[in-house]
Motif scaffolding. Structure first.
Motif, PDB file in Angstrom:
ATOM      1  N   GLY A 172       0.820  -1.198   0.000  1.00  0.00           N
ATOM      2  CA  GLY A 172       0.000   0.000   0.000  1.00  0.00           C
ATOM      3  C   GLY A 172       0.850   1.242   0.000  1.00  0.00           C
ATOM      4  N   ASN A 173       0.309   2.315   0.572  1.00  0.00           N
ATOM      5  CA  ASN A 173       1.043   3.580   0.556  1.00  0.00           C
ATOM      6  C   ASN A 173       1.829   3.823   1.837  1.00  0.00           C
ATOM      7  OD1 ASN A 173      -0.976   4.215   2.373  1.00  0.00           O
ATOM      8  ND2 ASN A 173      -2.139   5.459   0.911  1.00  0.00           N
ATOM      9  N   GLY A 174       1.800   2.869   2.765  1.00  0.00           N
ATOM     10  CA  GLY A 174       2.628   2.980   3.956  1.00  0.00           C
ATOM     11  C   GLY A 174       2.111   3.922   5.012  1.00  0.00           C
ATOM     12  N   ASN A 175       0.862   4.317   4.953  1.00  0.00           N
ATOM     13  CA  ASN A 175       0.364   5.265   5.964  1.00  0.00           C
ATOM     14  C   ASN A 175      -0.300   4.575   7.150  1.00  0.00           C
ATOM     15  OD1 ASN A 175      -2.019   4.397   4.823  1.00  0.00           O
ATOM     16  ND2 ASN A 175      -2.768   6.432   4.245  1.00  0.00           N
ATOM     17  N   GLY A 176      -0.274   3.229   7.193  1.00  0.00           N
ATOM     18  CA  GLY A 176      -0.830   2.515   8.339  1.00  0.00           C
ATOM     19  C   GLY A 176      -2.342   2.506   8.382  1.00  0.00           C
ATOM     20  N   ILE A 177      -2.973   2.759   7.249  1.00  0.00           N
ATOM     21  CA  ILE A 177      -4.436   2.797   7.183  1.00  0.00           C
ATOM     22  C   ILE A 177      -4.904   1.852   6.077  1.00  0.00           C
ATOM     23  CG2 ILE A 177      -6.453   4.243   6.747  1.00  0.00           C
ATOM     24  CD1 ILE A 177      -4.720   6.641   7.667  1.00  0.00           C
ATOM     25  N   VAL A 222      -4.270  -9.493   4.927  1.00  0.00           N
ATOM     26  CA  VAL A 222      -5.568  -9.198   4.315  1.00  0.00           C
ATOM     27  C   VAL A 222      -5.370  -8.441   3.011  1.00  0.00           C
ATOM     28  CG1 VAL A 222      -6.770  -9.120   6.530  1.00  0.00           C
ATOM     29  CG2 VAL A 222      -5.835  -7.006   5.564  1.00  0.00           C
ATOM     30  N   THR A 223      -6.410  -8.474   2.157  1.00  0.00           N
ATOM     31  CA  THR A 223      -6.442  -7.721   0.913  1.00  0.00           C
ATOM     32  C   THR A 223      -7.740  -6.945   0.851  1.00  0.00           C
ATOM     33  OG1 THR A 223      -5.105  -9.370  -0.240  1.00  0.00           O
ATOM     34  CG2 THR A 223      -6.375  -7.849  -1.604  1.00  0.00           C
ATOM     35  N   VAL A 224      -7.623  -5.650   0.504  1.00  0.00           N
ATOM     36  CA  VAL A 224      -8.795  -4.795   0.372  1.00  0.00           C
ATOM     37  C   VAL A 224      -9.148  -4.696  -1.102  1.00  0.00           C
ATOM     38  CG1 VAL A 224      -9.821  -2.560   0.923  1.00  0.00           C
ATOM     39  CG2 VAL A 224      -8.014  -3.488   2.387  1.00  0.00           C
ATOM     40  N   ALA A 225     -10.400  -4.952  -1.448  1.00  0.00           N
ATOM     41  CA  ALA A 225     -10.826  -4.874  -2.841  1.00  0.00           C
ATOM     42  C   ALA A 225     -10.723  -3.453  -3.360  1.00  0.00           C
ATOM     43  CB  ALA A 225     -12.268  -5.384  -2.993  1.00  0.00           C
ATOM     44  N   ASP A 226     -10.503  -3.320  -4.684  1.00  0.00           N
ATOM     45  CA  ASP A 226     -10.373  -1.997  -5.286  1.00  0.00           C
ATOM     46  C   ASP A 226     -11.643  -1.173  -5.135  1.00  0.00           C
ATOM     47  OD1 ASP A 226      -7.811  -2.630  -6.110  1.00  0.00           O
ATOM     48  OD2 ASP A 226      -8.450  -3.288  -8.102  1.00  0.00           O
ATOM     49  N   ASP A 227     -12.799  -1.845  -5.189  1.00  0.00           N
ATOM     50  CA  ASP A 227     -14.058  -1.104  -5.224  1.00  0.00           C
ATOM     51  C   ASP A 227     -14.752  -1.000  -3.873  1.00  0.00           C
ATOM     52  OD1 ASP A 227     -14.640  -3.771  -4.994  1.00  0.00           O
ATOM     53  OD2 ASP A 227     -16.180  -3.810  -6.563  1.00  0.00           O
ATOM     54  N   VAL A 228     -14.062  -1.355  -2.789  1.00  0.00           N
ATOM     55  CA  VAL A 228     -14.696  -1.243  -1.477  1.00  0.00           C
ATOM     56  C   VAL A 228     -14.898   0.223  -1.133  1.00  0.00           C
ATOM     57  CG1 VAL A 228     -12.549  -1.217  -0.150  1.00  0.00           C
ATOM     58  CG2 VAL A 228     -14.629  -2.080   0.904  1.00  0.00           C
ATOM     59  N   ALA A 229     -16.006   0.533  -0.493  1.00  0.00           N
ATOM     60  CA  ALA A 229     -16.322   1.927  -0.187  1.00  0.00           C
ATOM     61  C   ALA A 229     -15.440   2.464   0.917  1.00  0.00           C
ATOM     62  CB  ALA A 229     -17.789   2.052   0.207  1.00  0.00           C
ATOM     63  N   CYS A 230     -14.984   3.672   0.743  1.00  0.00           N
ATOM     64  CA  CYS A 230     -14.238   4.341   1.800  1.00  0.00           C
ATOM     65  C   CYS A 230     -15.174   4.558   2.983  1.00  0.00           C
ATOM     66  CB  CYS A 230     -13.705   5.679   1.292  1.00  0.00           C
ATOM     67  SG  CYS A 230     -12.595   6.519   2.453  1.00  0.00           S
ATOM     68  N   GLY A 231     -14.754   4.152   4.151  1.00  0.00           N
ATOM     69  CA  GLY A 231     -15.599   4.250   5.341  1.00  0.00           C
ATOM     70  C   GLY A 231     -16.316   2.966   5.683  1.00  0.00           C
ATOM     71  N   ALA A 232     -16.230   1.955   4.814  1.00  0.00           N
ATOM     72  CA  ALA A 232     -16.865   0.673   5.115  1.00  0.00           C
ATOM     73  C   ALA A 232     -16.242   0.068   6.360  1.00  0.00           C
ATOM     74  CB  ALA A 232     -16.726  -0.286   3.936  1.00  0.00           C
ATOM     75  N   THR A 233     -17.033  -0.601   7.150  1.00  0.00           N
ATOM     76  CA  THR A 233     -16.529  -1.235   8.364  1.00  0.00           C
ATOM     77  C   THR A 233     -16.748  -2.735   8.291  1.00  0.00           C
ATOM     78  OG1 THR A 233     -18.633  -0.898   9.519  1.00  0.00           O
ATOM     79  CG2 THR A 233     -16.949   0.805   9.765  1.00  0.00           C
ATOM     80  N   PHE A 234     -15.863  -3.481   8.933  1.00  0.00           N
ATOM     81  CA  PHE A 234     -15.903  -4.936   8.933  1.00  0.00           C
ATOM     82  C   PHE A 234     -15.682  -5.444  10.344  1.00  0.00           C
ATOM     83  CE2 PHE A 234     -14.563  -3.561   4.777  1.00  0.00           C
ATOM     84  CZ  PHE A 234     -15.301  -4.358   3.909  1.00  0.00           C
ATOM     85  N   GLY A 237     -10.125   3.328   5.462  1.00  0.00           N
ATOM     86  CA  GLY A 237      -9.847   4.761   5.425  1.00  0.00           C
ATOM     87  C   GLY A 237      -9.613   5.347   6.803  1.00  0.00           C
ATOM     88  N   ARG A 238      -9.234   6.618   6.816  1.00  0.00           N
ATOM     89  CA  ARG A 238      -8.951   7.340   8.060  1.00  0.00           C
ATOM     90  C   ARG A 238     -10.180   8.122   8.473  1.00  0.00           C
ATOM     91  NH1 ARG A 238      -7.700  12.475   9.414  1.00  0.00           N
ATOM     92  NH2 ARG A 238      -7.681  13.101   7.212  1.00  0.00           N
ATOM     93  N   LEU A 239     -10.537   8.022   9.739  1.00  0.00           N
ATOM     94  CA  LEU A 239     -11.666   8.790  10.246  1.00  0.00           C
ATOM     95  C   LEU A 239     -11.337  10.274  10.187  1.00  0.00           C
ATOM     96  CD1 LEU A 239     -14.465   8.812  11.638  1.00  0.00           C
ATOM     97  CD2 LEU A 239     -13.253   8.761  13.825  1.00  0.00           C
ATOM     98  N   HIS A 272     -17.268  10.281   8.751  1.00  0.00           N
ATOM     99  CA  HIS A 272     -16.571  10.772   7.555  1.00  0.00           C
ATOM    100  C   HIS A 272     -15.207  10.121   7.491  1.00  0.00           C
ATOM    101  CE1 HIS A 272     -19.496  13.614   6.229  1.00  0.00           C
ATOM    102  NE2 HIS A 272     -19.436  14.365   7.317  1.00  0.00           N
ATOM    103  N   PHE A 273     -14.883   9.500   6.371  1.00  0.00           N
ATOM    104  CA  PHE A 273     -13.591   8.840   6.210  1.00  0.00           C
ATOM    105  C   PHE A 273     -12.889   9.359   4.962  1.00  0.00           C
ATOM    106  CE2 PHE A 273     -15.790   6.062   9.046  1.00  0.00           C
ATOM    107  CZ  PHE A 273     -14.814   5.432   9.802  1.00  0.00           C
ATOM    108  N   GLU A 274     -11.559   9.324   5.020  1.00  0.00           N
ATOM    109  CA  GLU A 274     -10.741   9.728   3.878  1.00  0.00           C
ATOM    110  C   GLU A 274      -9.875   8.552   3.450  1.00  0.00           C
ATOM    111  OE1 GLU A 274      -8.502  13.087   5.120  1.00  0.00           O
ATOM    112  OE2 GLU A 274     -10.200  14.481   4.990  1.00  0.00           O
ATOM    113  N   CYS A 275      -9.773   8.346   2.156  1.00  0.00           N
ATOM    114  CA  CYS A 275      -8.915   7.291   1.602  1.00  0.00           C
ATOM    115  C   CYS A 275      -8.010   7.890   0.544  1.00  0.00           C
ATOM    116  CB  CYS A 275      -9.759   6.178   0.974  1.00  0.00           C
ATOM    117  SG  CYS A 275     -10.761   5.237   2.148  1.00  0.00           S
ATOM    118  N   GLN A 276      -6.725   7.519   0.563  1.00  0.00           N
ATOM    119  CA  GLN A 276      -5.784   8.006  -0.449  1.00  0.00           C
ATOM    120  C   GLN A 276      -5.808   7.077  -1.649  1.00  0.00           C
ATOM    121  OE1 GLN A 276      -1.898   8.712   1.118  1.00  0.00           O
ATOM    122  NE2 GLN A 276      -2.659   9.825   2.900  1.00  0.00           N
TER     123      GLN A 276
END
Length: 825
Positions: free
Chosen positions: A593-598, A660-672, A694-696, A821-825
């Motif tokens: 990923g991008n290394g931001n821990g999210i 784990v692997t996150v799907a490309d089309d998963v919604a930002c803010g989705a919870t599991f 994503g990040r809260l 509200h969540f943010e995803c890079q």
């Protein structure tokens, strides 16, 4: 509420010797005959042919039809004749009328075009009017097949239409069969009489029957007779040319049937469905019959038309105090009488006094049968319980010591006979009263709630009690002993009720929902036979759970039970069961990923889990398995975890992480829901954490109620309103986290309860008073209660005084809400 929500064939069939021998190939010959009424009666040969077919695709045969590739054909395995033609649409014509004659005409036109393929012509067909069916969706036309002017009993030609389009032709014409044209022997009537030692015989003409021949099929001409004995009647067929009995069958059948009716699965807002009425008395002129648990019955005499004349059976009798008892007549379909109760008027669903009787009868029988499967020794379960329906009062239900009672609709309440939760609860009072009795009211009310839980699998109790759909109580909010004791028996009952809900959920984590529900039912129904108070249930439950008559080595589910009951103050927590908790999960997305821990869409990540050990001894050999629920957007590629050791009252990070692997089309803010199943030796535990994509980005904001202070009056509801708005909130924004603070003074806070109502009207129970204190400073994390609700708009904080003589003041109330509200890079 007070104490409260507070037949079979007449002749048995015996196989006799076959007079004829079937060909060695596929056709099956049925060998059934009746018991003769005198020793030495002649054996009866029966050659009823059941031809088999093999699926064969024959494109050449479809040429004449302008065949499409999707059409299929089935041919007879013995003769090769066409037996089924099936396709998307077999003719270009579509019948657009609702007239049966139009479908008959199209079928006959098809026959005229394809006589060779079907093996029969239109002049040898006769419409079977009894089987003609036309509705807006499907249409069926069935023809009888004739040869030489005689009906071929085993033959038929069926046309199946869908919305006016011909889709299938079933060609059981046996047009390829050779006819037996030999003349009839004399004395056939005497053969028929001797076959059953008949008192009288009546001739019914001749017909053809199908038999296996050396090159396919032959048609055997038979003479048909009705033969009557002293107690029974038979149809006898004798081969015209040989004088041998071809077939006999009983014709005096005792009618069987079923009883069923419309019931709401749980409450009146749900659609009505047809369910079978088990253990139901059906009456008819001169007698009665009782259905089995599947709603079926046997042994009603010929011609008897059964009916429901009020809901009554061996275990439940419904008595309506207002309105008329339900009466439903039977409808005969061939040899069965079907008695079905259905709603016939426009009475509002929440008020329907007839459906209420159906509901009470069905659901009370349902829970009785559930209990009988677990505690069959309880004699009360085999006694008839009177259930009084449609009492002239409203907003209640009760057990009066001998009967269960359900009230009519009114005063913003639904008819309680239309809510299964209420029935299960009140029946629970009856069981506890008839198994030695429960010593404290809190356990009695809690046990009633638990009965609803095991039947509905829901923490919500009494849904629909009020016309706005709001329930009476819910078990999800944890109640703890002793601090939540007092405050009324219904409130105190939530201690054991919420304990059993948590136990139900904990067992589901280990065994799955179905097994967990059955285990919870076993625990609840068996412990009530021995525990007099809810504080006795834990120890009694361990005896029920034990598997080797030795409590010193604990029970199969000891730690699960101990943890749940301990969390509710009903057991001393055994530290040996405290494997670990997972307070946090570290996300490492450096490599994928991008290394931001999210966790973000399209990333691969490593999850290292922090285990916390609260015990005074270290946990060694701890392992875990990660599984994720909530959708396919987050996939576990390696869920195996391990810790070499977790120190006493310390923490340790897993030395082998999960992936784990996150799907490309998963919604930002989705919870599991991340579930970790832990084990160390014989000890197991299940812990949960929420993984967010994503990040809260939402930030907590404080919203205070205005217009305070407000007086808290006796037997009244005091409402403070909080308006939520601002740049973070729009009409679609939901709550991620929430905190509620309430300050009040009161001369007896045991009278009070606090509820929170969202802008959409969703009501949540927040707090129930107990004891005799005179003020309250409440500060609660209510995230679990209102997370996911829409946040924008007016919230209500309700303080409800449920008694008299004591008053107070609501001085402050506030909500701190964090938007999702969540943010995803």
């Amino acid at each position: 509420m007070r104490s409260d929500f507070s037949f079979a064939l007449a002749a048995s069939l015996t196989a006799l010797s076959l007079a004829g021998t079937a060909s060695a190939f596929a056709p099956t010959v049925s060998s059934q005959a009746v018991v003769m009424k005198a020793t030495g009666a002649p054996a009866v040969g029966i050659r009823v042919l059941r031809p088999t077919v093999a699926k064969v695709t024959d494109k050449a045969a479809f040429t004449a039809l302008g065949a499409k590739a999707s059409w299929k054909m089935q041919r007879d395995a013995l003769s090769g004749a066409v037996r089924l033609i099936s396709g998307g649409q077999l003719t270009q014509s579509v019948v657009k009328s609702a007239k049966p004659a139009d479908f008959v005409d199209l079928a006959l036109a098809f026959v005229a075009q394809h006589e060779k393929l079907l093996g029969v012509s239109a002049k040898d067909l006769e419409v079977n009017q009894d089987a003609l069916h036309v509705d807006s969706d499907v249409q069926f036309v069935k023809f009888k097949v004739l040869r030489d002017g005689l009906v071929v009993e085993d033959a038929g030609l069926d046309f199946r239409f869908k919305q006016g389009k011909l889709l299938q032709v079933v060609a059981q014409s046996f047009g390829e069969a050779t006819s037996d044209l030999r003349g009839a022997k004399g004395g056939l009537e005497r053969v028929a009489s001797a076959a059953v030692l008949a008192d009288s015989v009546t001739a019914r003409g001749e017909a053809y029957r199908v038999v296996a021949g050396p090159k396919g099929y032959d048609l055997v001409r038979v003479a048909r007779f009705d033969a009557v004995t002293e107690n029974d009647a038979f149809g006898v067929q004798v081969e015209a040319a040989t004088g041998q009995v071809f077939e006999l069958r009983p014709t005096k059948l005792h009618l069987s049937g079923s009883a069923s009716g419309q019931v709401h699965d749980r409450w009146y807002a749900e659609p009505l469905q047809i369910f079978p009425y088990g253990d139901t008395n059906l009456v008819f002129e001169g007698g009665s019959v009782t259905t089995d648990l599947s709603g079926d019955y046997v042994s009603a005499p010929d011609g008897a038309q059964p009916k429901i004349d009020g809901f009554e059976g061996p275990r439940v009798k419904v008595v309506p105090e207002t309105g008329d008892k339900v009466v439903a007549g039977g409808v005969q379909v061939r040899d069965r009488w079907n008695v079905v109760y259905t709603k016939t008027d426009a009475t509002p669903a929440s008020e329907d006094k007839n459906v209420a009787q159906s509901m009470i009868f069905f659901h009370t029988n349902k829970i009785i049968q559930r209990a009988k499967g677990i505690i069959p020794s309880v004699t009360w379960l085999d006694q008839q319980l009177v259930a009084n329906a449609n009492l002239s009062s409203t907003c209640n239900a009760h057990w009066d010591g001998t009967t269960v009672n359900f009230y009519s609709a009114g005063a913003d309440c639904g008819n309680t006979g239309l809510i299964s939760d209420v029935m299960y609860h009140e029946w629970g009072h009856g069981l506890d009263a008839n198994t030695g009795g429960i010593a404290d009211g809190g356990y009695s009310e809690g046990f009633g709630d638990i009965m609803s839980l095991i039947m509905t699998r829901s923490a919500i109790l009494g849904i629909g009690f009020r016309l706005d759909g709001s329930p009476v109580r819910e078990l999800e909010t944890d109640k703890i002993y002793p601090q939540d004791a007092g405050g009324g028996v219904h409130s105190e009952g939530l201690i054991i009720g919420s304990t059993f809900w948590d136990l139900h959920q904990a067992l589901a984590d280990v065994y799955g929902a179905d097994v967990a529900n059955e285990m919870t039912a076993q625990f609840a129904l068996k412990t009530v036979l021995t525990a007099s108070r809810y504080t006795d249930v834990y120890d009694a439950l361990l005896v029920v759970d034990d598997d080797n008559a030795d409590l010193s080595d604990n029970t199969p589910n000891y730690c699960t039970v101990n943890k749940v009951f301990g969390a509710h103050g009903l057991a001393v927590i055994d530290e040996a069961c405290n494997l670990a908790s997972i307070p946090s999960i570290e996300v490492d997305d450096d490599a994928g990923g991008n290394g931001n821990g999210i966790l973000e869409p399209g990333e691969r990540a490593i999850l290292r889990m922090l285990a916390q050990n609260a015990a005074t001894e270290a946990v060694t050999g701890l392992t875990g398995v990660l599984t994720v629920a909530g959708g396919e957007g987050l996939n576990v590629t390696d869920g195996n975890l391990g810790w070499s050791s977790v120190p006493a009252q310390g923490t340790a990070v897993s030395n082998n992480p999960a992936r784990v692997t996150v799907a490309d089309d998963v919604a930002c803010g989705a919870t599991f829901d991340a579930k970790v199943s832990l084990a160390a030796g014989a000890r197991t535990a299940v812990v949960h954490q929420t993984l967010s994509i994503g990040r809260l980005a939402g930030t907590a904001a404080l919203f205070q109620a205005g217009g305070l202070p407000l007086p808290i009056a006796d037997n009244a509801t005091t409402t403070a309103t909080v308006d939520v708005s601002g740049g973070q909130w729009d009409s679609a924004t939901t709550v991620y986290a929430a905190r509620l603070k309430v300050d009040l003074t009161h001369t007896y806070i045991g009278d009070l309860s606090i509820k929170l109502v969202g802008p959409d009207g969703t009501l949540k129970d927040v707090w129930q008073g107990s004891g005799s204190g005179d003020d309250l400073q409440l500060d609660l994390d209510v995230s679990a209660l209102i997370s996911g609700l829409k946040g924008q708009g007016t919230w209500q904080i309700q303080v409800i005084d449920e008694a008299s003589q004591d008053v107070g003041t609501l001085t402050a109330a506030e909500l701190t809400l964090t938007p999702a509200h969540f943010e995803c890079q």
